[in-house]
Scaffold this motif. Structure first.
Motif, PDB file in Angstrom:
ATOM      1  N   VAL A 146       0.809  -1.217   0.000  1.00 14.86           N
ATOM      2  CA  VAL A 146       0.000   0.000   0.000  1.00 14.86           C
ATOM      3  C   VAL A 146       0.849   1.277   0.000  1.00 14.86           C
ATOM      4  N   GLU A 148       0.094   4.236  -0.990  1.00 14.13           N
ATOM      5  CA  GLU A 148      -0.597   5.475  -0.614  1.00 14.13           C
ATOM      6  C   GLU A 148      -0.537   5.768   0.878  1.00 14.13           C
ATOM      7  N   ASN A 152       0.213   9.348   2.308  1.00 10.87           N
ATOM      8  CA  ASN A 152      -0.603   9.919   3.397  1.00 10.87           C
ATOM      9  C   ASN A 152       0.273  10.488   4.501  1.00 10.87           C
ATOM     10  N   HIS A 177      -3.117   6.111 -10.265  1.00  8.49           N
ATOM     11  CA  HIS A 177      -3.636   5.252  -9.202  1.00  8.49           C
ATOM     12  C   HIS A 177      -3.601   5.949  -7.842  1.00  8.49           C
ATOM     13  N   CYS A 178      -3.994   5.212  -6.805  1.00  7.44           N
ATOM     14  CA  CYS A 178      -4.146   5.834  -5.477  1.00  7.44           C
ATOM     15  C   CYS A 178      -2.981   6.691  -4.986  1.00  7.44           C
ATOM     16  N   ILE A 181      -3.358   9.992  -6.654  1.00 11.07           N
ATOM     17  CA  ILE A 181      -4.558  10.702  -6.214  1.00 11.07           C
ATOM     18  C   ILE A 181      -4.361  11.306  -4.830  1.00 11.07           C
ATOM     19  N   VAL A 182      -3.805  10.523  -3.921  1.00  8.13           N
ATOM     20  CA  VAL A 182      -3.586  11.003  -2.549  1.00  8.13           C
ATOM     21  C   VAL A 182      -2.623  12.199  -2.542  1.00  8.13           C
ATOM     22  N   GLU A 185      -4.475  15.403  -3.903  1.00  9.60           N
ATOM     23  CA  GLU A 185      -5.540  15.934  -3.047  1.00  9.60           C
ATOM     24  C   GLU A 185      -5.105  17.178  -2.281  1.00  9.60           C
TER      25      GLU A 185
END
Lengths: 278, 113
Positions: A146, A148, A152, A177-178, A181-182, A185
């Motif tokens: 993971v 992302e 984060n 992909h994630c 995107i993260v 944001e």
């Protein structure tokens, strides 16, 4: 304080080159934080020749069994989608921590409350400084599922520290992909880097679709602008009501500097800053 | 020589559907698993099982161990297995033997041990 995201979809178009170059030019007059959010393969510290120091280890939760309570029912294994838990009838569950994405379904499913929480290290955050640029670099531990989560963790630091800076520049990974995107944001403004080739056009289409869904304004930087057909990119930009704010021609000197870990000082990039960033 | 009266169940990942088939070079993403029962040094039955985890995104080796364990395998004869699969085989007391050739070849070498 502005947060600018550098993305593009296609790999190798020049995102990191643009991000580091923008950071370098802005740092002359402003306080700049450069964030390398390409946690699979962070390169910004190499482009700017910055020595990184470990700032924080990023952790993810993983389940832990109390085998005294465990009734070997096998239910935890049935809800694990990543094959991190093997439940064979009559045996205690076998856990493969590298496969675990921390979803928590196993603990919820366990009928006797035998599952509690432990942690595993999944990545690292590094800091460094040079040329008046502060660098925050994220790196995923190889084989972790993971990415992302590491992005984060970068975002949490950005949220805390952004007040200290005039500009935060976020260099994202390739793709849509994630982890991308993260990273996006956080951004007020996006520059999408592309090239005048069918591959560049295809991937730019994908990133523009994504940004339309995210409702973030995007400007396009057309890199290596003289190597192919620009018209395709211009028509795509029109379709998405997005502007191509700069065409940066292919430059061997730029590539030589990039390979030598020298910051890129490019007149087109300086022009972008004056017109669109400040 | 396997002299025990007990039935031992052997799994061999393979690319065909009979004992002449080649041992698959992979385990986790093998096309199928030949499940062979041996007793008193002889093959008493064999059956091909499709590898249900072959196409999954990740952890195919982990799924494969789960599948063969549920099928009752005591021994795995394969060309190569990954570290995750290896770890789980040990915890489940399934013996791993490294060998390749045809299913028939590896079984006869096993039975001659």
């Amino acid at each position: 304080m502005k947060i600018i995201g550098i993305t593009g979809g296609k790999g190798g178009t020049g995102k990191s080159t643009m991000a580091t170059s923008l950071a370098y030019s802005l740092s002359k007059d402003f306080k700049v934080l450069l964030v390398d959010a390409d946690v699979d393969c962070p390169n910004d510290h190499l482009l700017l020749n910055i020595e990184r120091k470990l700032f924080k280890t990023v952790e993810q939760i993983i389940p832990k069994w109390d085998f005294d309570k465990c009734t070997k029912c096998g239910l935890c294994g049935t809800v694990c989608k990543t094959k991190a838990i093997i439940s064979i009838k009559g045996k205690n569950p076998i856990f493969t921590k590298e496969q675990c994405n921390g979803c928590g379904a196993c603990a919820l499913k366990c009928p006797v409350g035998a599952i509690s929480w432990s942690k595993k290290d999944i990545g690292y955050l590094y800091t460094g400084s040079k040329y008046g640029i502060d660098l925050l670099s994220g790196e995923l531990k190889a084989n972790e599922p993971v990415a992302e989560f590491v992005v984060n963790a970068l975002n949490e630091i950005i949220e805390k520290k952004k007040i200290e800076y005039d500009y935060v520049i976020i260099d994202t990974a390739a793709g849509i992909h994630c982890p991308v995107i993260v990273a996006l944001e956080m951004c007020d403004k996006i520059f999408a880097v592309t090239e005048p080739t069918p591959l560049g056009k295809h991937d730019l289409n994908l990133i523009l679709e994504l940004l339309k869904k995210m409702k973030i304004d995007v400007h396009i930087l057309l890199n290596r602008s003289d190597i192919g057909d620009k018209d395709d990119i211009y028509s795509l930009a029109r379709e998405f009501k997005s502007k191509i704010i700069a065409e940066i021609p292919y430059s061997k000197n730029l590539i030589l500097d990039y390979s030598a870990g020298k910051p890129i000082k490019n007149e087109y990039i300086i022009k972008i800053i004056k017109e669109y960033v400040q | 020589m396997n002299k025990t009266n007990e039935i031992v169940k052997i799994c061999v990942p393979c690319v065909g559907d009979n004992l002449e088939a080649e041992v698959d070079s992979r385990f986790g993403r093998a096309r199928g698993f030949m499940l062979v029962e041996v007793k008193d040094g002889e093959i008493i039955s064999f059956k091909l099982e499709k590898n249900i985890g072959a196409e999954q995104r990740g952890g195919a080796g982990v799924s494969a161990v789960e599948q063969i364990s549920e099928l009752g395998a005591n021994v795995l004869i394969a060309r190569e297995i990954g570290p995750k699969a290896q770890n789980i085989l040990e915890q489940l007391d399934i013996e791993f033997i490294n060998d390749y050739g045809t299913v028939k070849d590896v079984l006869s070498r096993y039975l001659r041990r």
